[in-house]
Design a protein around this motif. Structure first.
Motif, PDB file in Angstrom:
ATOM      1  N   GLY A 138      45.548  37.819  31.424  1.00 35.53           N
ATOM      2  CA  GLY A 138      44.939  36.608  30.884  1.00 35.53           C
ATOM      3  C   GLY A 138      43.911  35.977  31.806  1.00 35.53           C
ATOM      4  O   GLY A 138      43.247  35.014  31.422  1.00 35.53           O
ATOM      5  N   ARG A 139      43.802  36.538  33.033  1.00 41.21           N
ATOM      6  CA  ARG A 139      42.886  36.022  34.052  1.00 41.21           C
ATOM      7  C   ARG A 139      43.063  34.513  34.228  1.00 41.21           C
ATOM      8  O   ARG A 139      42.096  33.735  34.184  1.00 41.21           O
ATOM      9  N   ALA A 140      44.340  34.136  34.427  1.00 46.48           N
ATOM     10  CA  ALA A 140      44.676  32.725  34.609  1.00 46.48           C
ATOM     11  C   ALA A 140      45.452  32.548  35.907  1.00 46.48           C
ATOM     12  O   ALA A 140      46.258  33.398  36.286  1.00 46.48           O
ATOM     13  N   VAL A 141      45.196  31.440  36.594  1.00 47.18           N
ATOM     14  CA  VAL A 141      45.874  31.125  37.854  1.00 47.18           C
ATOM     15  C   VAL A 141      46.443  29.716  37.755  1.00 47.18           C
ATOM     16  O   VAL A 141      45.790  28.808  37.241  1.00 47.18           O
ATOM     17  N   SER A 142      47.664  29.556  38.257  1.00 45.98           N
ATOM     18  CA  SER A 142      48.267  28.226  38.272  1.00 45.98           C
ATOM     19  C   SER A 142      48.927  27.981  39.618  1.00 45.98           C
ATOM     20  O   SER A 142      49.368  28.914  40.292  1.00 45.98           O
ATOM     21  N   LEU A 143      48.991  26.705  40.005  1.00 46.78           N
ATOM     22  CA  LEU A 143      49.629  26.274  41.248  1.00 46.78           C
ATOM     23  C   LEU A 143      50.595  25.151  40.892  1.00 46.78           C
ATOM     24  O   LEU A 143      50.182  24.129  40.357  1.00 46.78           O
ATOM     25  N   HIS A 144      51.891  25.388  41.158  1.00 43.75           N
ATOM     26  CA  HIS A 144      52.930  24.439  40.741  1.00 43.75           C
ATOM     27  C   HIS A 144      52.843  24.174  39.238  1.00 43.75           C
ATOM     28  O   HIS A 144      53.067  23.046  38.775  1.00 43.75           O
ATOM     29  N   GLY A 145      52.475  25.209  38.483  1.00 40.95           N
ATOM     30  CA  GLY A 145      52.383  25.083  37.036  1.00 40.95           C
ATOM     31  C   GLY A 145      51.098  24.454  36.543  1.00 40.95           C
ATOM     32  O   GLY A 145      50.873  24.352  35.332  1.00 40.95           O
ATOM     33  N   ARG A 146      50.233  24.036  37.454  1.00 42.87           N
ATOM     34  CA  ARG A 146      48.974  23.392  37.077  1.00 42.87           C
ATOM     35  C   ARG A 146      47.855  24.428  37.057  1.00 42.87           C
ATOM     36  O   ARG A 146      47.614  25.100  38.047  1.00 42.87           O
ATOM     37  N   PRO A 147      47.150  24.600  35.924  1.00 38.73           N
ATOM     38  CA  PRO A 147      46.080  25.601  35.833  1.00 38.73           C
ATOM     39  C   PRO A 147      44.956  25.316  36.820  1.00 38.73           C
ATOM     40  O   PRO A 147      44.609  24.156  37.075  1.00 38.73           O
ATOM     41  N   LEU A 148      44.399  26.373  37.369  1.00 42.83           N
ATOM     42  CA  LEU A 148      43.280  26.261  38.295  1.00 42.83           C
ATOM     43  C   LEU A 148      42.060  26.950  37.700  1.00 42.83           C
ATOM     44  O   LEU A 148      42.179  27.988  37.044  1.00 42.83           O
ATOM     45  N   ASP A 149      40.915  26.380  37.938  1.00 39.33           N
ATOM     46  CA  ASP A 149      39.659  26.956  37.463  1.00 39.33           C
ATOM     47  C   ASP A 149      38.997  27.686  38.622  1.00 39.33           C
ATOM     48  O   ASP A 149      38.481  27.065  39.547  1.00 39.33           O
ATOM     49  N   LEU A 150      39.042  29.019  38.574  1.00 43.12           N
ATOM     50  CA  LEU A 150      38.451  29.835  39.636  1.00 43.12           C
ATOM     51  C   LEU A 150      37.286  30.639  39.104  1.00 43.12           C
ATOM     52  O   LEU A 150      37.299  31.091  37.951  1.00 43.12           O
ATOM     53  N   THR A 151      36.274  30.825  39.938  1.00 39.00           N
ATOM     54  CA  THR A 151      35.174  31.717  39.575  1.00 39.00           C
ATOM     55  C   THR A 151      35.668  33.162  39.656  1.00 39.00           C
ATOM     56  O   THR A 151      36.749  33.442  40.202  1.00 39.00           O
ATOM     57  N   ASN A 152      34.901  34.084  39.129  1.00 35.21           N
ATOM     58  CA  ASN A 152      35.286  35.493  39.172  1.00 35.21           C
ATOM     59  C   ASN A 152      35.477  35.974  40.610  1.00 35.21           C
ATOM     60  O   ASN A 152      36.403  36.732  40.917  1.00 35.21           O
ATOM     61  N   ARG A 153      34.605  35.551  41.496  1.00 41.05           N
ATOM     62  CA  ARG A 153      34.682  35.961  42.900  1.00 41.05           C
ATOM     63  C   ARG A 153      35.925  35.369  43.560  1.00 41.05           C
ATOM     64  O   ARG A 153      36.615  36.040  44.317  1.00 41.05           O
ATOM     65  N   GLU A 154      36.207  34.106  43.280  1.00 38.68           N
ATOM     66  CA  GLU A 154      37.401  33.463  43.841  1.00 38.68           C
ATOM     67  C   GLU A 154      38.672  34.113  43.303  1.00 38.68           C
ATOM     68  O   GLU A 154      39.657  34.291  44.033  1.00 38.68           O
ATOM     69  N   PHE A 155      38.651  34.471  42.031  1.00 37.94           N
ATOM     70  CA  PHE A 155      39.798  35.144  41.419  1.00 37.94           C
ATOM     71  C   PHE A 155      40.063  36.477  42.120  1.00 37.94           C
ATOM     72  O   PHE A 155      41.201  36.798  42.473  1.00 37.94           O
ATOM     73  N   ALA A 156      38.996  37.260  42.323  1.00 30.87           N
ATOM     74  CA  ALA A 156      39.137  38.562  42.983  1.00 30.87           C
ATOM     75  C   ALA A 156      39.620  38.393  44.425  1.00 30.87           C
ATOM     76  O   ALA A 156      40.431  39.189  44.920  1.00 30.87           O
ATOM     77  N   LEU A 157      39.130  37.363  45.082  1.00 29.38           N
ATOM     78  CA  LEU A 157      39.531  37.112  46.469  1.00 29.38           C
ATOM     79  C   LEU A 157      41.020  36.759  46.534  1.00 29.38           C
ATOM     80  O   LEU A 157      41.766  37.306  47.363  1.00 29.38           O
ATOM     81  N   LEU A 158      41.458  35.873  45.646  1.00 28.23           N
ATOM     82  CA  LEU A 158      42.873  35.485  45.640  1.00 28.23           C
ATOM     83  C   LEU A 158      43.759  36.666  45.270  1.00 28.23           C
ATOM     84  O   LEU A 158      44.846  36.840  45.838  1.00 28.23           O
ATOM     85  N   GLU A 159      43.325  37.493  44.323  1.00 27.66           N
ATOM     86  CA  GLU A 159      44.113  38.673  43.942  1.00 27.66           C
ATOM     87  C   GLU A 159      44.337  39.590  45.139  1.00 27.66           C
ATOM     88  O   GLU A 159      45.431  40.138  45.333  1.00 27.66           O
ATOM     89  N   THR A 160      43.300  39.767  45.956  1.00 28.27           N
ATOM     90  CA  THR A 160      43.420  40.619  47.139  1.00 28.27           C
ATOM     91  C   THR A 160      44.512  40.098  48.067  1.00 28.27           C
ATOM     92  O   THR A 160      45.321  40.874  48.593  1.00 28.27           O
ATOM     93  N   PHE A 161      44.560  38.799  48.264  1.00 24.76           N
ATOM     94  CA  PHE A 161      45.595  38.224  49.130  1.00 24.76           C
ATOM     95  C   PHE A 161      46.979  38.318  48.491  1.00 24.76           C
ATOM     96  O   PHE A 161      47.964  38.606  49.170  1.00 24.76           O
ATOM     97  N   LEU A 162      47.071  38.079  47.189  1.00 24.30           N
ATOM     98  CA  LEU A 162      48.368  38.125  46.514  1.00 24.30           C
ATOM     99  C   LEU A 162      48.953  39.530  46.500  1.00 24.30           C
ATOM    100  O   LEU A 162      50.166  39.707  46.395  1.00 24.30           O
ATOM    101  N   ARG A 163      48.108  40.530  46.588  1.00 28.01           N
ATOM    102  CA  ARG A 163      48.596  41.908  46.665  1.00 28.01           C
ATOM    103  C   ARG A 163      48.987  42.281  48.094  1.00 28.01           C
ATOM    104  O   ARG A 163      49.574  43.345  48.319  1.00 28.01           O
ATOM    105  N   ASN A 164      48.674  41.416  49.049  1.00 25.65           N
ATOM    106  CA  ASN A 164      48.975  41.705  50.450  1.00 25.65           C
ATOM    107  C   ASN A 164      49.534  40.464  51.154  1.00 25.65           C
ATOM    108  O   ASN A 164      49.022  40.052  52.197  1.00 25.65           O
ATOM    109  N   PRO A 165      50.588  39.846  50.613  1.00 30.81           N
ATOM    110  CA  PRO A 165      51.105  38.615  51.217  1.00 30.81           C
ATOM    111  C   PRO A 165      51.641  38.857  52.624  1.00 30.81           C
ATOM    112  O   PRO A 165      52.329  39.845  52.881  1.00 30.81           O
ATOM    113  N   GLY A 166      51.300  37.959  53.539  1.00 31.22           N
ATOM    114  CA  GLY A 166      51.787  38.060  54.899  1.00 31.22           C
ATOM    115  C   GLY A 166      51.036  39.032  55.775  1.00 31.22           C
ATOM    116  O   GLY A 166      51.259  39.087  56.986  1.00 31.22           O
TER     117      GLY A 166
END
Length: 221
Positions: A138-166
């Motif tokens: 769905g290409r959707a991001v939420s923080l504490h259940g609150r939707p966040l509006d991310l650009t495509n580049r920001e989305f890709a950047l966050l995905e990279t970190f979420l796939r490599n936590p820590g």
């Protein structure tokens, strides 16, 4: 697909690099634990072929180190140690497959293909880390259940970190993932995107989500 080959025998290393590349893979060949660490830090890899008897350490220790650091890409151990206990130990430490030397090139390639298929099929469609949730379909991001509006580049950047936590991700690796090229990491473009992402995810006075490793890269805490 990128394959990292960790093998100290020159003749075998050259053979593997050439033979695997001829089947359409991008190959990197290194001979030591230190070179393997550097190669993995500098660029993302889709799979690793790992020898155990390396000049500066044991491949099993290297494997344990990678798994503890959060590296979850498939690892195939290729070793002359063929006792059952050696295989069990390697698999228990996080190896995805184990092939004893001498080996058939056709079997090695078949096992690599199998690992890559499994890795592709196992990729989650929802990534979660603490209060963060990312729906890849769905290409959707939420923080504490609150939707966040991310650009495509920001989305890709966050995905990279979420796939490599820590895991500390180098600037080169992040840029390669986001821009799909060897982007000039001397520019401040990555820092600009990280600043924007932090502004949307972190609150003043709250716990930080990211840590800057100066001169190296960034880490999702």
């Amino acid at each position: 697909m990128k394959i990292l080959i960790v093998e100290d025998q020159e003749r075998l290393g050259r053979f593997l690099k050439k033979a695997i590349a001829e089947h359409g893979y991008t190959t990197t060949w290194v001979r030591t634990c230190a070179e393997a660490r550097d190669a993995l830090a500098e660029a993302a890899q889709d799979a690793i072929i790992l020898d155990l008897g390396l000049p500066d350490g044991d491949g099993l220790d290297l494997l344990r180190e990678w798994r503890r650091a959060g590296f979850n890409e498939p690892v195939l151990i290729l070793s002359a140690r063929d006792a059952v206990q050696d295989r069990i130990r390697g698999l228990d430490l996080g190896a995805d497959d184990y092939l004893a030397k001498p080996f058939s090139l056709e079997e090695l390639l078949a096992r690599v293909r199998s690992l890559l298929r499994r890795q592709s099929a196992s990729k989650d469609t929802v990534l979660e880390h603490g209060p963060l949730r990312m729906d890849l379909v769905g290409r959707a991001v939420s923080l504490h259940g609150r939707p966040l509006d991310l650009t495509n580049r920001e989305f890709a950047l966050l995905e990279t970190f979420l796939r490599n936590p820590g895991r500390t991700l180098t600037r080169t690796l992040i840029c390669e993932k986001i821009w799909e090229s060897n982007y000039d990491v001397d520019t401040n473009l990555l820092d600009v995107y990280m600043s924007k992402l932090r502004a949307k995810l972190e609150t003043p006075g709250g716990e930080p989500l990211f840590k800057t490793q100066r001169g190296v890269g960034y880490q999702l805490l």
